[in-house]
Motif scaffolding. Structure first.
Motif, mmCIF file in Angstrom:
data_model
loop_
_atom_site.group_PDB
_atom_site.id
_atom_site.type_symbol
_atom_site.label_atom_id
_atom_site.label_comp_id
_atom_site.label_asym_id
_atom_site.label_seq_id
_atom_site.Cartn_x
_atom_site.Cartn_y
_atom_site.Cartn_z
ATOM 1 N N GLU A 1 0.816 -1.215 0.000
ATOM 2 C CA GLU A 1 0.000 0.000 0.000
ATOM 3 C C GLU A 1 0.857 1.276 0.000
ATOM 4 O O GLU A 1 0.621 2.176 -0.806
ATOM 5 N N PRO A 2 1.889 1.381 0.892
ATOM 6 C CA PRO A 2 2.696 2.609 0.836
ATOM 7 C C PRO A 2 3.481 2.753 -0.467
ATOM 8 O O PRO A 2 3.692 3.867 -0.937
ATOM 9 N N SER A 3 3.893 1.638 -1.083
ATOM 10 C CA SER A 3 4.644 1.759 -2.333
ATOM 11 C C SER A 3 3.738 2.212 -3.476
ATOM 12 O O SER A 3 4.148 2.980 -4.344
ATOM 13 N N LYS B 1 1.033 4.156 -3.050
ATOM 14 C CA LYS B 1 0.805 5.584 -2.778
ATOM 15 C C LYS B 1 2.021 6.402 -3.216
ATOM 16 O O LYS B 1 1.894 7.470 -3.814
ATOM 17 N N TYR B 2 3.229 5.897 -2.926
ATOM 18 C CA TYR B 2 4.467 6.570 -3.329
ATOM 19 C C TYR B 2 4.505 6.737 -4.843
ATOM 20 O O TYR B 2 4.806 7.828 -5.349
ATOM 21 N N ARG C 1 2.004 6.688 -7.020
ATOM 22 C CA ARG C 1 0.942 7.614 -7.445
ATOM 23 C C ARG C 1 1.344 9.069 -7.170
ATOM 24 O O ARG C 1 1.240 9.936 -8.036
ATOM 25 N N ASP C 2 1.825 9.334 -5.943
ATOM 26 C CA ASP C 2 2.232 10.693 -5.574
ATOM 27 C C ASP C 2 3.412 11.169 -6.423
ATOM 28 O O ASP C 2 3.481 12.343 -6.811
#
Length: 198
Positions: free
Chosen positions: A10-12, A14-15, A17-18
């Motif tokens: 999940e954090p990767s 989001k990273y 996408r951002d």
């Protein structure tokens, strides 16, 4: 027996996408700036068609220097059980005693470091002690490399390279636009793209 879930997925995502959103904004800004006369002295390559561009994405996967020192101090002053920090004056005293902060060539190192300290404290209170890690829980370069086709499609460029911001050979690839990396150096979670004419 079921496999344990990958907590870095999940954090990767989001990273990624951002990072793509950030790259799009910087591409638009660089194209806009290249169409105006640049009187600020920073070299800007004239950009015309996006498909004639290449994108160099510079990554620094670990905090270093004064940011590393700030994080180490915050780690030592954070109570993981209560999600609270030691009093502000205790943190600032530790920072003032720090050799690396004393060596900074800034008029007021505390004033310079305070925004970063505040940002990381808020993150740690909201998300836990892992917000004070020197690296993200996944390999940034790996995430970007595995998604080159998506990045190319999202940016509308045909050539994308993921490079290390601490490798001198990689830095040389930016040519005179290496000054953009000095103005906006990459740090964990925030890669810096440089767009060049092919």
């Amino acid at each position: 027996m079921a496999e344990l879930p990958d907590l870095t997925l999940e954090p990767s995502i989001k990273y990624l996408r951002d990072s793509i959103v950030l790259m799009r904004k910087l591409l638009s800004k660089q194209i806009f700036n290249s169409k105006r006369a640049n009187n600020k002295g920073a070299p800007v390559t004239p950009l015309t068609e996006k498909n004639q561009l290449k994108c160099l994405i510079y990554v620094n996967e670990q905090y270093d220097g004064w940011k590393e020192e700030c994080l180490r101090i915050l780690q030592s002053k954070f109570d993981a059980e209560t999600h609270t920090f030691a009093p502000e004056n205790e943190i600032l005293e530790a920072l003032q005693r720090s050799a690396i902060v004393q060596a900074l060539n800034f008029q007021n190192p505390l004033k310079f470091c305070r925004p970063f300290l505040s940002f990381k404290k808020d993150e740690a209170i909201a998300h836990g002690v892992q917000a004070l890690d020197l690296k993200l829980p996944f390999g940034e370069m790996e995430v970007l490399q595995e998604n080159l086709d998506l990045i190319k499609m999202e940016l509308g460029v045909e050539h994308v390279e993921v490079l290390s911001a601490i490798d001198l050979d990689d830095l040389a690839k930016a040519g005179p636009l290496v000054s953009l990396l000095n103005q906006s150096p990459p740090s964990p979670g925030y890669p810096t793209p440089v767009f060049l004419s092919r």
